[in-house]
Write a protein that holds these residues in place. Structure first.
Motif, PDB file in Angstrom:
ATOM      1  N   TYR A 196      -1.379   3.033  -9.888  1.00 55.04           N
ATOM      2  CA  TYR A 196      -2.380   2.384  -9.047  1.00 55.04           C
ATOM      3  C   TYR A 196      -1.912   2.318  -7.597  1.00 55.04           C
ATOM      4  CZ  TYR A 196      -4.530  -1.638  -6.746  1.00 55.04           C
ATOM      5  OH  TYR A 196      -5.123  -2.463  -5.834  1.00 55.04           O
ATOM      6  N   ARG A 200      -3.837   3.960  -4.439  1.00 55.67           N
ATOM      7  CA  ARG A 200      -4.341   3.051  -3.406  1.00 55.67           C
ATOM      8  C   ARG A 200      -3.797   3.411  -2.031  1.00 55.67           C
ATOM      9  NH1 ARG A 200      -2.660  -3.192  -3.420  1.00 55.67           N
ATOM     10  NH2 ARG A 200      -0.844  -2.244  -2.430  1.00 55.67           N
ATOM     11  N   ASN A 201      -2.602   3.956  -1.965  1.00 61.96           N
ATOM     12  CA  ASN A 201      -1.995   4.329  -0.691  1.00 61.96           C
ATOM     13  C   ASN A 201      -2.145   5.822  -0.414  1.00 61.96           C
ATOM     14  OD1 ASN A 201      -0.320   1.825   0.390  1.00 61.96           O
ATOM     15  ND2 ASN A 201      -0.141   1.853  -1.841  1.00 61.96           N
TER      16      ASN A 201
END
Length: 343
Positions: A196, A200-201
């Motif tokens: 995750y 997300r980055n």
């Protein structure tokens, strides 16, 4: 030392005690531990150990709808201490492990009703071990703690989070960064969290993921885990650019043919170098170095020349030939002095 007389004395005392029982028929042992209208059921497990043996027992406490309470011994088990001497806390841990295994065998009997279970031990060290991650303990203790936690996972409460201690106590950083929470890399939850964080980055690389994780947590072997996550990402593999590889040509024949030193060499000038004659009022003169490099042995020979003229190069070449014989092939960068010498 036990003798025959001692054994007979102990045996006779036991049978004499049984002989004193006048009405053995009145001695009853109930086999059914529940009440007809049982309202509340509790299981109480006790365990204790000594340096010679350890044992555990399980009691069943029932309460009827009228408030009548009955307590019965349900089962028990004992073990002799191992031949290899162990410390008392480790024997207490073995005792708890025996109780957990005994409970695992009998807990399905009461699976239909609501049962409250209590395990009791008098060892504070064992209670501390049971609140730790098994990977942080020694092999003997960790294996038994892991089994106890697995067998009684719904009964052990009060787990504590382990924080990494370091030397950043006085740093002007948030508490999560100074003392991050320790997490195992083998957990599926940790793997999903890193995935995750990677998405997300914007599909961050392995090193960036490690830096992001350590803002809050400290994962054991985090570099291997992040590298595995990045390599298993389909998006990252699909769009990974293929870098152009420089095509390297083969070595020329003059570099790989056996020859004497400086038979085939390259030459170039370096400098200028200021030379001071130590005469008052005399300005320094500029000089140069003629550098000869052997193509076969990579040996280097230098000669001092006064200027960049063809005549100075000839003089340097003669001195070089006097030491190493004149070369058969000389390679240069086609400077004016070299071209003049060639003509």
């Amino acid at each position: 030392m036990a003798t025959k007389k001692t054994i007979l004395s102990i045996t006779s005392s036991l049978f004499d005690s049984l002989a004193t029982l006048k009405s053995v028929s009145s001695l009853t042992v109930p086999c059914y531990c529940l009440q007809p209208d049982t309202h509340n059921i509790q299981i109480h497990g006790f365990c204790d150990a000594s340096i010679r043996a350890y044992s555990c027992s399980v009691y069943l406490r029932t309460q009827s709808s009228h408030g009548q309470v009955d307590v019965h011994l349900l089962t028990s088990k004992s073990r002799v201490a191992p031949v290899k001497k162990q410390s008392l806390p480790k024997l207490e841990l073995c005792d708890d492990h025996l109780l957990a295994c005994l409970y695992a065998k009998m807990k399905d009997i009461f699976s239909t009703g609501s049962v409250t279970t209590y395990f009791l031990t008098d060892s504070q060290l064992v209670l501390h071990w049971l609140q730790q991650y098994s990977i942080t303990l020694s092999t003997f203790v960790g294996n038994r703690v892991s089994d106890i936690q697995a067998l009684t996972v719904d009964k052990i409460t009060g787990f504590e989070l382990i924080n990494v201690g370091d030397r950043l106590g006085f740093a002007d950083l948030p508490g999560a960064q100074k003392h991050p929470i320790l997490l195992p890399s083998t957990s599926q939850f940790v793997l999903n969290y890193v995935r995750y964080l990677h998405r997300r980055n914007y599909h961050a690389g392995s090193k960036a993921l490690v830096a992001l994780i350590r803002l809050e947590y400290w994962i054991v072997n985090d570099r291997d885990l992040t590298l595995r996550v990045v390599r298993s990402c389909v998006h990252c593999v699909r769009y990974k650019p293929v870098l152009a590889q420089q095509v390297i040509g083969p070595h020329p024949a003059t570099r790989i043919t056996l020859a004497r030193p400086f038979e085939r060499c390259g030459v170039d000038f370096c400098g200028p170098i200021n030379i001071y004659l130590r005469i008052r009022g005399r300005a320094p003169t500029k000089s140069y170095l003629a550098v000869f490099v052997c193509f076969v042995t990579k040996a280097v020979l230098t000669e001092v020349v006064s200027d960049l003229s063809t005549h100075s190069f000839f003089n340097a070449l003669k001195r070089m030939g006097g030491r190493r014989k004149l070369p058969c092939d000389i390679f240069c960068d086609n400077a004016i002095n070299f071209v003049g010498a060639s003509n």
